[in-house]
Design an enzyme around this catalytic site. Structure first.
Site, PDB file in Angstrom:
ATOM      1  N   HIS A  49      42.503  38.136  31.762  1.00 44.87           N
ATOM      2  CA  HIS A  49      42.932  38.093  33.157  1.00 44.87           C
ATOM      3  C   HIS A  49      44.401  38.470  33.310  1.00 44.87           C
ATOM      4  O   HIS A  49      44.783  39.105  34.292  1.00 44.87           O
ATOM      5  CB  HIS A  49      42.690  36.683  33.706  1.00 44.87           C
ATOM      6  CG  HIS A  49      42.818  36.572  35.189  1.00 44.87           C
ATOM      7  ND1 HIS A  49      41.818  36.966  36.050  1.00 44.87           N
ATOM      8  CD2 HIS A  49      43.830  36.124  35.968  1.00 44.87           C
ATOM      9  CE1 HIS A  49      42.210  36.761  37.300  1.00 44.87           C
ATOM     10  NE2 HIS A  49      43.422  36.247  37.268  1.00 44.87           N
ATOM     11  N   HIS A  95      38.555  36.691  42.824  1.00 51.91           N
ATOM     12  CA  HIS A  95      38.439  35.250  42.576  1.00 51.91           C
ATOM     13  C   HIS A  95      36.961  34.937  42.352  1.00 51.91           C
ATOM     14  O   HIS A  95      36.395  34.040  42.969  1.00 51.91           O
ATOM     15  CB  HIS A  95      39.027  34.446  43.741  1.00 51.91           C
ATOM     16  CG  HIS A  95      40.107  33.510  43.290  1.00 51.91           C
ATOM     17  ND1 HIS A  95      40.223  32.222  43.725  1.00 51.91           N
ATOM     18  CD2 HIS A  95      41.114  33.679  42.396  1.00 51.91           C
ATOM     19  CE1 HIS A  95      41.263  31.640  43.151  1.00 51.91           C
ATOM     20  NE2 HIS A  95      41.819  32.508  42.339  1.00 51.91           N
TER      21      HIS A  95
END
Length: 733
Positions: A49, A95
């Site tokens: 990430h 998300h």
């Protein structure tokens, strides 16, 4: 350290998401065993990430510069010049994992996080978008996920007071175990007042401001870098909790602090929280940083340095102030009711040093954290490509009216009014067009000027699944068309690359080829990538999502009064398709919804033709020659004309064609096509011919039915009920 302790720390590294060989690399970089705090810092900074370790090699294929680009990828968001001393700042981010685990807070904090990426660079947020992908409507989790995600997006954006003006929502069984929630924010700033994150020198105070730090979101970045398993819902503690009212205060305080001239560098605390913000500020500036963890504002007792560094509590910022400006900062923070503290100082050591309760709990070189994460050239294979389907071999529907109604009410095409009515689309009073009122892009005024910004998000995952290269090209081309269809000059894109596990060569092949297709389209359309996000490991128990490289795009209108939509159809208007119809039915909605076949190659994308056709249509709009325009995509001419009729509340009769050949004509999904309406068709046809483009009259507006001569005639109220009724009936509204 004993062998037992070493084994324990190595096992902890695995739990934190570091592979054995990566942990060995940590030992090599440090020359010693890390402690728990140091291991936590390494694990989040080296997560997929934060480090993009599987994709960075290929992201370099994107064109990222252009005459209007002020700042491309590498900062919090991209910055593009829109003239008159103004700049637009924008980014899209995922998300996904948090929203699957805790849909309301996952989606809400996605909105909050993407806004911070934009206002941390000095821009006031003026528009929000989202791209949502849910599983099969019949799946037992889907309805709850839709309810939570939509409520979270609306609850956060509405409370902060930024309009949600565009987006897309799809359903497919491929997302049953891993939904996608991609959020985009667009902001406006003065072009000479852009703020960056690199700390400029040693000896400057490091100030924390915003909400207090809690234990929510710890290891959120690590969780977002792993695939789901059966016990993934137990990861709720790694999902942050948002407070939109605190975010509103944070926006105002941040912009006022910037206006005061006190800011030397600034960074929001997003993924990996205080760790990533401090590492990036010091790393980009080539300095070191020392933090006193005792000074960090905390909302829970007894927090360890590990917890504070890895917390992803929301609505927090980190700033490096100019010498002696601390008092000015405190006055602003007090005015807006925010917690604030000087928690450290920049140094000339090139190291991150953390102190807690008088002891050094972390002493790390910054280089391995900031720019020396493992970078992988993962093996990949060419993806399987769907075979071309000759439209002449595809059966016609047995009942034309039923076929039209089924496609218009299928989850991907059906009206999302139920969803849009939960978003405030007109707060700030600058929204000109939005996705609920009949336009291919949202349009917002640049306040105090005649200019408008057009915004859209696009991807057709079934095309990317069938051919990642062509599907990647098409995602960019459709975004370019949607901006063009409202009359905007496309200027730049952001992206959100959502894929499965890159350690599987077939998934890595999807990533590589989709990026290459997108990059080719960006080059040919002069549509640079200025920011973006990569979200990998989107799969559950080894089953990956359909490859979904979402494109968020921004365009500029010199005069927003000339913005076009598809709700301006007039009685007696002729409908003209500008572009060639070959009746391509591979990977089409017709094939999937009517025949139950998900197969075939997607429609090819001729980028030179896209550009010539789009430039021609945009010129007509900017001249004021046409006001009713719709790009043709999902479902082809039938869906485009039906949506135009419903948005305008005027009937449409499409021209006659033989029943045997009507379905490629009506439902073919050929690219580079626009449906326009005009009372003077001969003028448009003559202009198209002069431009070397194919154009043909395909129907006439009038009456109260949606029809095709000799095939079907559906009263508009029935069509509307079918199209607009699916989602409220499904959601039980």
């Amino acid at each position: 350290m004993t062998a037992t302790a070493q084994k324990s720390m190595a096992d902890t590294a695995l739990e934190f998401g570091l592979k054995r060989e990566e942990y060995e690399l940590v030992l090599k970089r440090l020359g010693r065993e890390p402690n728990l705090v140091e291991l936590g810092v390494f694990s989040v900074m080296w997560s997929e990430h934060c480090s993009y370790k599987s994709s960075r090699k290929h992201l370099g294929k994107f064109p990222t510069t252009g005459p209007k680009v002020i700042c491309g990828p590498g900062e919090n968001a991209g910055v593009v010049d829109i003239g008159d001393g103004q700049a637009v700042i924008f980014k899209m981010e995922s998300h996904n994992h948090p929203s699957y685990i805790e849909p309301y807070q996952g989606a809400a904090t996605g909105v909050g996080g993407i806004m911070r990426d934009v206002f941390t660079m000095g821009a006031r947020p003026i528009a929000l978008l989202n791209a949502l992908r849910f599983g099969d409507p019949e799946h037992p989790k889907t309805k709850r996920l839709v309810q939570g995600v939509v409520a979270g997006i609306g609850g956060y954006g509405n409370c902060v007071g930024v309009p949600t003006v565009a987006g897309e929502t799809n359903f497919h069984p491929g997302y049953n175990g891993n939904i996608l929630v991609n959020a985009m924010c667009v902001g406006l700033a003065d072009a000479d007042k852009i703020f960056y994150s690199a700390a400029p020198a040693a000896g400057l105070p490091v100030v924390y401001f915003g909400s207090k730090t809690g234990r929510d979101g710890i290891h959120g970045a690590t969780m977002s870098s792993a695939e789901f398993t059966e016990d993934s819902e137990e990861k709720r503690p790694t999902v942050q909790v948002g407070d939109p009212f605190a975010e509103k205060l944070l926006i105002e305080a941040t912009l006022e602090l910037m206006a005061s001239g006190a800011v030397a560098a600034i960074q929001d605390m997003g993924a990996a929280g205080l760790t990533s913000s401090s590492v990036e500020m010091a790393g980009k500036g080539g300095v070191g940083i020392e933090l006193n963890m005792d000074a960090v504002p905390q909302r829970e007792e007894g927090m360890s340095a590990y917890e504070m560094m890895l917390s992803e509590s929301q609505e927090r910022m980190l700033a490096v102030l100019k010498p002696g400006r601390e008092a000015d900062g405190y006055a602003i923070f007090e005015k807006w009711g925010l917690d604030a503290a000087v928690i450290g100082v920049t140094t000339d050591t090139g190291r991150m040093i953390l102190r807690h309760h008088g002891e050094v709990v972390c002493d790390l070189p910054l280089a391995p954290l900031f720019d020396d994460a493992p970078l992988y050239d993962r093996p990949w294979v060419q993806p399987a490509i769907g075979e071309h389907i000759d439209p002449a071999t595809v059966p016609a529907p047995t009942n034309w009216e039923d076929a039209v109604l089924k496609i218009m009410s299928c989850p991907d095409v059906a009206s999302k009014r139920w969803l849009w009515e939960q978003y405030d689309r007109h707060v700030m009073a600058d929204t000109v067009e939005d996705s609920a009122t009949g336009a291919d892009s949202g349009v917002v005024r640049v306040h105090g000027t005649d200019k408008g910004l057009a915004v859209t998000s696009d991807c057709t995952p079934r095309y990317v699944q069938a051919d990642p290269f062509e599907g990647g090209k098409q995602a960019v081309a459709e975004a370019w068309r949607n901006l063009t269809a409202v009359g905007a000059d496309p200027i730049a894109i952001t992206d959100n690359l959502n894929f499965g596990n890159p350690e599987r060569p077939e998934i890595m092949g999807q990533i590589v080829r989709a990026i290459e297709g997108m990059a080719e389209a960006c080059r040919e359309l002069e549509f640079p990538v200025v920011s973006g996000n990569v979200s990998l490991y989107n799969e559950t128990n080894g089953v990956a999502i359909p490859p979904t490289p979402t494109v968020g795009a921004v365009g500029l209108l010199a005069n927003y009064d000339l913005a076009a939509g598809f709700a301006a159809l007039g009685d007696g208007d002729s409908l003209i398709v500008i572009g060639q119809n070959h009746g391509h039915l591979g990977a089409s909605l017709y094939l999937r919804e009517i025949l139950g076949r998900e197969e075939g190659s997607p429609p090819p994308v001729d980028l030179a033709l896209e550009r010539r056709t789009g430039d021609f249509v945009r010129g007509l709009i900017q001249e004021g020659a046409i006001t009713c325009v719709h790009d043709l995509s999902d479902g082809g001419l039938a869906v485009g004309a039906a949506e135009m009729a419903l948005a305008s509340d005027v009937g449409v009769t499409l021209k006659a064609t033989s029943a045997a050949h009507a379905h490629p004509f009506l439902f073919g999904e050929d690219q580079a096509r626009y449906l326009v309406a005009t009372p003077d068709p001969q003028d448009i046809l003559a202009r198209a011919e002069a431009a070397g483009l194919h154009a043909s009259i395909v129907g006439k507006a009038g009456g109260y039915d949606f029809a095709s001569e000799g095939l079907f005639s559906i009263p508009l109220p029935k069509l509307r009920d079918t199209h607009e009724g699916w989602m409220p009936r499904y959601m039980g509204a």
